[in-house]
Design a protein around this motif. Structure first.
Motif, short mmCIF file in Angstrom:
data_model
loop_
_atom_site.label_atom_id
_atom_site.label_comp_id
_atom_site.label_asym_id
_atom_site.label_seq_id
_atom_site.Cartn_x
_atom_site.Cartn_y
_atom_site.Cartn_z
N THR A 6 0.83 -1.20 0.00
CA THR A 6 0.00 0.00 0.00
C THR A 6 0.87 1.25 0.00
O THR A 6 2.06 1.20 0.34
CB THR A 6 -0.91 0.05 1.23
OG1 THR A 6 -0.09 0.19 2.41
CG2 THR A 6 -1.76 -1.22 1.35
N GLU A 8 0.54 3.74 2.07
CA GLU A 8 0.89 4.00 3.46
C GLU A 8 2.03 3.10 3.92
O GLU A 8 2.98 3.55 4.57
CB GLU A 8 -0.34 3.78 4.36
CG GLU A 8 -0.06 4.01 5.84
CD GLU A 8 -1.27 3.70 6.70
OE1 GLU A 8 -1.21 3.96 7.91
OE2 GLU A 8 -2.29 3.20 6.17
N ARG A 12 5.84 4.30 4.90
CA ARG A 12 6.37 3.94 6.21
C ARG A 12 7.72 3.24 6.06
O ARG A 12 8.67 3.52 6.80
CB ARG A 12 5.38 3.02 6.93
CG ARG A 12 5.84 2.58 8.32
CD ARG A 12 5.08 1.36 8.85
NE ARG A 12 3.67 1.41 8.51
CZ ARG A 12 3.05 0.44 7.84
NH1 ARG A 12 3.72 -0.62 7.43
NH2 ARG A 12 1.76 0.54 7.58
#
Length: 343
Positions: A6, A8, A12
């Motif tokens: 993803t 996100e 990260r």
């Protein structure tokens, strides 16, 4: 936890490597932040020792800054897929882009439902039933719910055995099947992985494949990746003017066509099994400073190429990962410096 890579998760991931991030080691590909060096899993023995070494290398890659993993169901007779599955148990699934391929018949993985008239040359198949079966096997091997990128593996193989109209009909059925599998979240995107399919006259046409994808999946189709060889000794994807790439109204390279069509290009054979290292021009070190050794320079050359999103390198041992990650600290070559290779 997400079933696939993803935005996100990959942000990260890259945030944990600020030095690499600041050196432009990561690129954004369809909203995902991916390392411009990917780990390939093609070579190696079909044995437990090779499995252990590969799994260790994959974990080292994932923990060290590489989040683009490439394999195929036929690599080491499914064992490479299983090594990625083992490595993912130690990593965060939503941070890693997992890619695999199918097309060739693999001993121990040939479905009972296979129709002989769908098999080209007794070795290659892209029928919807076959692809669905192979993807299920790959999902199990990889221990994932969703494969991030699935490739038809060397689809040009079919053209050695069937006429062009039959081939295009088979591609159309394959793409329609893959669009359905995207809807079912078994895969996220698909593409073609080829050796000389885009570089050999009369073989594959990227604009034609994109046209078929649009007809089967609409303008938001999921045919979004192509994998092809690119290295210091094979630069045709950047410099070449294949006749079958001129549908846009003028000649263009494969990489230019991919960029125009919204398709990400992934380079295979970045080191060409170390052969490019034996014939490295003396000027390369001057044009690509800050690197240690010819392997890093070869990787830097490929990942500096306009239009290349990821340069794949086979890394079957942890020490290969550590050595090759040296490129992550050095920004890709500026365009003007890169183009000096062709002068």
């Amino acid at each position: 936890m997400a079933m696939f890579a993803t935005a996100e998760g990959t942000i990260r991931y890259t945030d944990r490597f600020p030095r690499y991030r600041d050196a432009a080691f990561y690129q954004t590909v369809f909203g995902l932040r991916v390392s411009s060096l990917g780990i390939g899993t093609y070579l190696g023995g079909d044995d437990e020792a090779a499995d252990r070494a590969y799994t260790d290398a994959l974990i080292a890659a994932g923990e060290g800054g590489i989040n683009f993993f490439d394999t195929a169901i036929n690599y080491r007779n499914q064992r490479s897929e299983r090594c990625i599955g083992a490595a993912l148990e130690r990593l965060q699934r939503d941070e890693i882009v997992v890619c695999t391929k199918a097309g060739f018949l693999v001993p121990g993985a040939v479905p009972m439902i296979l129709q002989k008239d769908e098999v080209a040359g007794g070795m290659h198949c892209i029928s919807p039933e076959f692809l669905t079966d192979q993807i299920e096997r790959s999902r199990a091997n990889l221990r994932v719910d969703t494969i991030d990128v699935f490739y038809l593996h060397n689809p040009e193989t079919q053209l050695g055995f069937v006429a062009r109209d039959v081939f295009e009909s088979r591609i159309r059925r394959a793409f329609a099947c893959l669009e359905r599998l995207v809807e079912q979240l078994r895969i996220r995107r698909y593409g073609v992985a080829t050796w000389d399919g885009f570089l050999k006259k009369g073989a594959l046409s990227l604009p034609k494949l994109a046209e078929i994808a649009t007809e089967e999946g609409g303008p938001e189709h999921h045919f979004r990746f192509v994998q092809l060889p690119f290295n210091l000794g094979m630069v045709e994807a950047f410099t070449g003017r294949p006749e079958n790439g001129a549908e846009s109204g003028g000649p263009e390279s494969v990489l230019a066509a991919a960029a125009r069509l919204g398709i990400a290009a992934v380079a295979s054979a970045t080191l060409q099994q170390a052969r490019v290292l034996e014939h490295m021009p003396d000027t390369v070190a001057d044009l690509l400073p800050g690197l240690a050794g010819n392997a890093q320079r070869a990787i830097q050359f490929t990942r500096s190429t306009p239009g290349i999103s990821v340069a794949l390198v086979g890394m079957g041992r942890r020490e290969h990962v550590v050595e090759n990650l040296g490129v992550a600290k050095v920004p890709p070559a500026a365009l003007d410096d890169y183009l000096r290779f062709y002068l």
